[in-house]
Design a protein around this motif. Structure first.
Motif, mmCIF file in Angstrom:
data_model
loop_
_atom_site.group_PDB
_atom_site.id
_atom_site.type_symbol
_atom_site.label_atom_id
_atom_site.label_comp_id
_atom_site.label_asym_id
_atom_site.label_seq_id
_atom_site.Cartn_x
_atom_site.Cartn_y
_atom_site.Cartn_z
ATOM 1 N N ILE A 1 0.736 -1.230 -0.100
ATOM 2 C CA ILE A 1 0.061 -0.013 -0.077
ATOM 3 C C ILE A 1 0.967 1.282 0.037
ATOM 4 C CG2 ILE A 1 -1.554 1.305 1.477
ATOM 5 C CD1 ILE A 1 -2.959 -1.219 2.332
ATOM 6 N N VAL A 2 2.026 1.328 0.937
ATOM 7 C CA VAL A 2 2.885 2.588 0.930
ATOM 8 C C VAL A 2 3.467 2.475 -0.570
ATOM 9 C CG1 VAL A 2 4.897 3.405 2.105
ATOM 10 C CG2 VAL A 2 3.090 2.318 3.356
ATOM 11 N N ALA A 3 4.058 1.608 -0.885
ATOM 12 C CA ALA A 3 4.736 1.624 -2.066
ATOM 13 C C ALA A 3 3.758 2.029 -3.338
ATOM 14 C CB ALA A 3 5.427 0.457 -2.526
ATOM 15 N N GLN A 4 2.520 1.538 -3.226
ATOM 16 C CA GLN A 4 1.630 1.977 -4.477
ATOM 17 C C GLN A 4 1.270 3.467 -4.273
ATOM 18 O OE1 GLN A 4 -1.321 -0.878 -5.346
ATOM 19 N NE2 GLN A 4 -2.864 0.685 -6.240
ATOM 20 N N ILE A 5 1.273 3.733 -3.163
ATOM 21 C CA ILE A 5 0.936 5.404 -2.959
ATOM 22 C C ILE A 5 1.880 6.427 -3.444
ATOM 23 C CG2 ILE A 5 0.629 7.093 -1.244
ATOM 24 C CD1 ILE A 5 -0.940 5.166 0.608
ATOM 25 N N PHE A 6 3.329 5.806 -3.085
ATOM 26 C CA PHE A 6 4.476 6.530 -3.494
ATOM 27 C C PHE A 6 4.647 6.585 -5.086
ATOM 28 C CE2 PHE A 6 9.129 6.595 -4.538
ATOM 29 C CZ PHE A 6 9.298 8.000 -3.889
#
Length: 294
Positions: A202-207
Motif C-alpha cells: 500500500i505504501v509503495a503504491q501510494i508513493f
C-alpha cells in the motif's frame, strides 16, 4: 487503432524489458534464494490487465460520464442563434481537422472552460461552459472550440488513457514486488502473506502513484501546447492568443472535476512542487509559445 496497437506493443516491450532486467541483475535468483515464490511473468500480465482495464473502461464511459456528471446538455436541435453557431463552427473545424463531427454540448458553470472527451476521434464530445459563452466574444470562443477539436484530432483522449494504463501497470507490478520482497526477505514470512506485505504494498503504491501522476501531468502539459497550436491553425493565431488572454483576465481558473481536468481549456495554477501535478502549463507560457511560432 494504430495508436492503440503501438501503445500495446510498447507496453509489451517494456514488460519484456523488465523481465530481462530482473534476470540480468539476478533479482529472480535473490527471490528464489529467499523462497519468494513470486511468478513475475504472471504478475506482469495481471498488472497489465488491471492497469489497462481501468483506463479503457474510463475511456469508453467518458462521454456518458461527462453528460451525467457534468450535466452536459447536448445540442440535438439548435434552439437559438448561439447554439446554431456553436454547432456550425465545430462542424467546420472538424471537417478541416479531418475528423467525424463531434457532439456539441453546453454545461452550467460560471468558470470559462471547455473540454473534449470520447473514446475515439470520430465519436467525441466537445462541450463549453455557460461562463465561457458569457465572458468571451465570438472570436475567442471559436479559438477555444478549435483548441478542443485539436485535442480530438490529435487523439489526446486515447493517448492519455493508454499512458495512464502503462503507468498503472507498473505501479501495480512494482508495489507488489516490493511488498513480496519485504515480506519474505526482511520479515521472513514463509507461507501466505504477512502484514508486512499488505502494508508495504500500500505504501509503495501510494508513493509510486505520486511519481506516475507527475509523468502523466508532464505529458498533459506538453499536449496543451500542441492543442493551442492546432486551435491557432483552425481559428487563427490572434484569436487563440486572445482566448488565452481572456482566461488571464478572469478569476484564477479551477480544474474541471475528475478525469475531465486534463481536457479543459485551462486548469488551476501553481508554483514550485505543486506545478509538477498541474494538467495545464501557465497561460503566459502558452501565449509565449504561440507568439514564437513562425
Amino acid at each position: 487503432m494504430l495508436r492503440i496497437m503501438l501503445f500495446l506493443a510498447t507496453n509489451a516491450a517494456v514488460l519484456v524489458l523488465v523481465a530481462i532486467v530482473f534476470q540480468i541483475f539476478g533479482i529472480e535468483g535473490i527471490l528464489q534464494e529467499n523462497n519468494v515464490d513470486l511468478n513475475l511473468q504472471a504478475l506482469l500480465i495481471l498488472s497489465a490487465v488491471i492497469g489497462f482495464g481501468g483506463s479503457f473502461i474510463s475511456l469508453a464511459l467518458s462521454k456518458f460520464m461527462a453528460k451525467r456528471g457534468m450535466g452536459v446538455q447536448v445540442i440535438e436541435q439548435p434552439r437559438n442563434e448561439t447554439e446554431r453557431w456553436l454547432v456550425d463552427t465545430v462542424r467546420r473545424q472538424a471537417e478541416a481537422a479531418g475528423i467525424g463531427m463531434p457532439e456539441v454540448g453546453i454545461f452550467n458553470s460560471g468558470q470559462p472552460n471547455a473540454f473534449a472527451t470520447g473514446w475515439n476521434r470520430n465519436a467525441a464530445l466537445v462541450a463549453v461552459s455557460t461562463g465561457l459563452l458569457r465572458n468571451m466574444n465570438a472570436d475567442e470562443v471559436e479559438a477555444v472550440l478549435g483548441h478542443e477539436v485539436s485535442h480530438v484530432a490529435n487523439g489526446d483522449m486515447v493517448t492519455m488513457g493508454l499512458l495512464q494504463g502503462v503507468v498503472n501497470t507498473f505501479v501495480i507490478f512494482l508495489s507488489r514486488v516490493i511488498g513480496h520482497v519485504v515480506d519474505r526477505v526482511v520479515f521472513k514470512t514463509e507461507r501466505g502473506y504477512g502484514p508486512a506485505y499488505f502494508i508495504t504494498s500500500i505504501v509503495a503504491q501510494i508513493f509510486l502513484s505520486i511519481l506516475a501522476s507527475m509523468i502523466v501531468m508532464w505529458f498533459s502539459r506538453r499536449r496543451e501546447f500542441r492543442a493551442d497550436s492546432g486551435g491557432a491553425s483552425l481559428a487563427g493565431r490572434s484569436r487563440m492568443i486572445g482566448a488565452l488572454r481572456a482566461l488571464q483576465r478572469g478569476s484564477e481558473p479551477e480544474d474541471l472535476p475528475g478525469e475531465f481536468a486534463a481536457f479543459g481549456i485551462s486548469g488551476s495554477m501553481g508554483r514550485g512542487f505543486r506545478r509538477l501535478f498541474l494538467s495545464h502549463p501557465p497561460l503566459e507560457e502558452r501565449i509565449q509559445a504561440l507568439q514564437a511560432e513562425d
